[in-house]
Design an enzyme around this catalytic site. Structure first.
Site, short mmCIF file in Angstrom:
data_model
loop_
_atom_site.label_atom_id
_atom_site.label_comp_id
_atom_site.label_asym_id
_atom_site.label_seq_id
_atom_site.Cartn_x
_atom_site.Cartn_y
_atom_site.Cartn_z
CB THR A 116 39.75 81.54 71.08
OG1 THR A 116 39.75 82.97 71.02
CG2 THR A 116 38.51 81.06 71.78
CE LYS A 133 31.39 60.53 71.44
NZ LYS A 133 30.64 61.75 71.09
NE ARG A 177 22.42 56.30 68.18
CZ ARG A 177 22.30 56.74 66.94
NH1 ARG A 177 21.11 57.06 66.46
NH2 ARG A 177 23.35 56.90 66.18
O1 C5P Z 1 24.83 55.99 69.24
P1 C5P Z 1 26.08 55.83 68.43
O2 C5P Z 1 26.90 54.62 68.86
O3 C5P Z 1 25.82 55.86 66.95
O4 C5P Z 1 26.93 57.12 68.80
C1 C5P Z 1 28.19 57.37 68.26
C2 C5P Z 1 28.81 58.55 68.93
O5 C5P Z 1 29.93 58.95 68.15
C3 C5P Z 1 27.90 59.78 69.04
O6 C5P Z 1 28.24 60.46 70.24
C4 C5P Z 1 28.28 60.59 67.83
O7 C5P Z 1 28.12 61.97 68.03
C5 C5P Z 1 29.76 60.28 67.69
N1 C5P Z 1 30.26 60.45 66.33
C6 C5P Z 1 29.75 59.78 65.23
N2 C5P Z 1 30.28 59.98 63.99
C7 C5P Z 1 31.27 60.84 63.83
C8 C5P Z 1 31.81 61.52 64.92
C9 C5P Z 1 31.27 61.30 66.17
O8 C5P Z 1 28.84 58.97 65.36
N3 C5P Z 1 31.78 60.99 62.65
#
Ligand code: C5P
Length: 244
Positions: free
Chosen positions: A84, A48, A222
């Site tokens: 758009t 992603k 993470r």
């Molecule tokens: O580091 P972590 O596993 O928490 O990251 C989760 C990913 O999912 C990040 O890229 C975050 O932006 C994305 N995300 C999220 N919650 C949402 C939508 C997207 O944590 N509701």
């Protein structure tokens, strides 16, 4: 050989269980993203790219990943006037991305579905950002409505417009599944392997729980990106998914 050509090439067969793990490339530069993808090797098949990397060369890197046989989820959360959105989605479809997020406003979802026509791109709708609670919605000008109700309403609209899937937190997955039915995708962040640091995520579940709650794909950043051994971290999550 250029750095761009040194990514491992491993076309992924359809139905590969590794595809259920989407690794969030939440890093500030393409060099860091490329190094991470190389370290993860064939343990990672689906990546992603969100705002941070997309606006730092990540769209070109998406093409590099696709050329190396990886799948790409562009988490761009598009929302603009219909024309758009439609043209933007058409460009993303041409790039060869697998998933793209848009905000779940009917006009935006309609335009996105028109833009992806004839391609294999799947549109995922973000119903209500998980950082928004009921008070944030009122502050943003909405008549008082529980965030959970708005999630349900927008999930139903996404289903009616033929949108391919929904991004939602794991605790919402069962309700969303009951609304959208079995043929739509549910993609869920907020995943933490047992014992991992939650960070700023408030409602976390383990990979196996996420799958059991109805998610088709899990987004994890993470716990892999910051791991001492990102490849081993990804492999452990795929094993947990397989066990679910
Ligand atoms: O580091 P972590 O596993 O928490 O990251 C989760 C990913 O999912 C990040 O890229 C975050 O932006 C994305 N995300 C999220 N919650 C949402 C939508 C997207 O944590 N509701």
């Amino acid at each position: 050989m250029s750095a761009a050509m040194s990514l491992p090439t491993n076309p992924v067969p359809a139905g590969d269980i590794r595809d259920r793990l989407i690794i969030g490339l939440d890093v500030p530069s393409v060099d860091e993203a490329r190094a991470l993808v190389q370290r993860i090797g064939d343990a990672g098949t689906f990546y992603k790219i969100g705002y941070q990397l997309a606006y730092a060369g990540g769209l070109e890197f998406a093409r590099e990943l696709i050329d190396a046989g990886k799948k790409v989820f562009l988490d761009l959360k598009l929302h603009d006037i219909g024309n758009t959105v439609e043209e933007g989605v058409r460009s993303v479809a041409r790039l060869g991305a697998t998933f793209l997020t848009v905000h779940a406003y009917p006009q935006t979802m309609r335009a996105a579905m028109a833009g992806k026509a004839g391609s294999s791109l799947k549109i995922l709708a973000v119903t209500v950002l998980t950082s928004y609670d009921d008070a944030d919605l009122v502050e943003a000008g909405y008549a008082p409505v529980p965030a959970a109700e708005l999630v349900a309403r927008r999930a139903g609209q996404a289903r009616d417009l033929g949108v391919d899937g929904i991004v939602c937190a794991a605790p919402e997955a069962a309700r969303v599944r009951s609304i959208v039915g079995s043929d739509r995708l549910i993609v869920t962040p907020g995943i933490r392997p047992a014992g991992a640091d939650a960070g700023d995520q408030k409602r976390i579940v383990t990979p196996a729980e996420g799958i059991r709650l109805g998610a088709n794909h899990l987004v994890v950043a993470r716990p892999i990106v910051k791991a001492a051994d990102p490849r081993a971290a990804a492999e452990a999550i795929v094993r947990d998914i397989a066990a679910a």
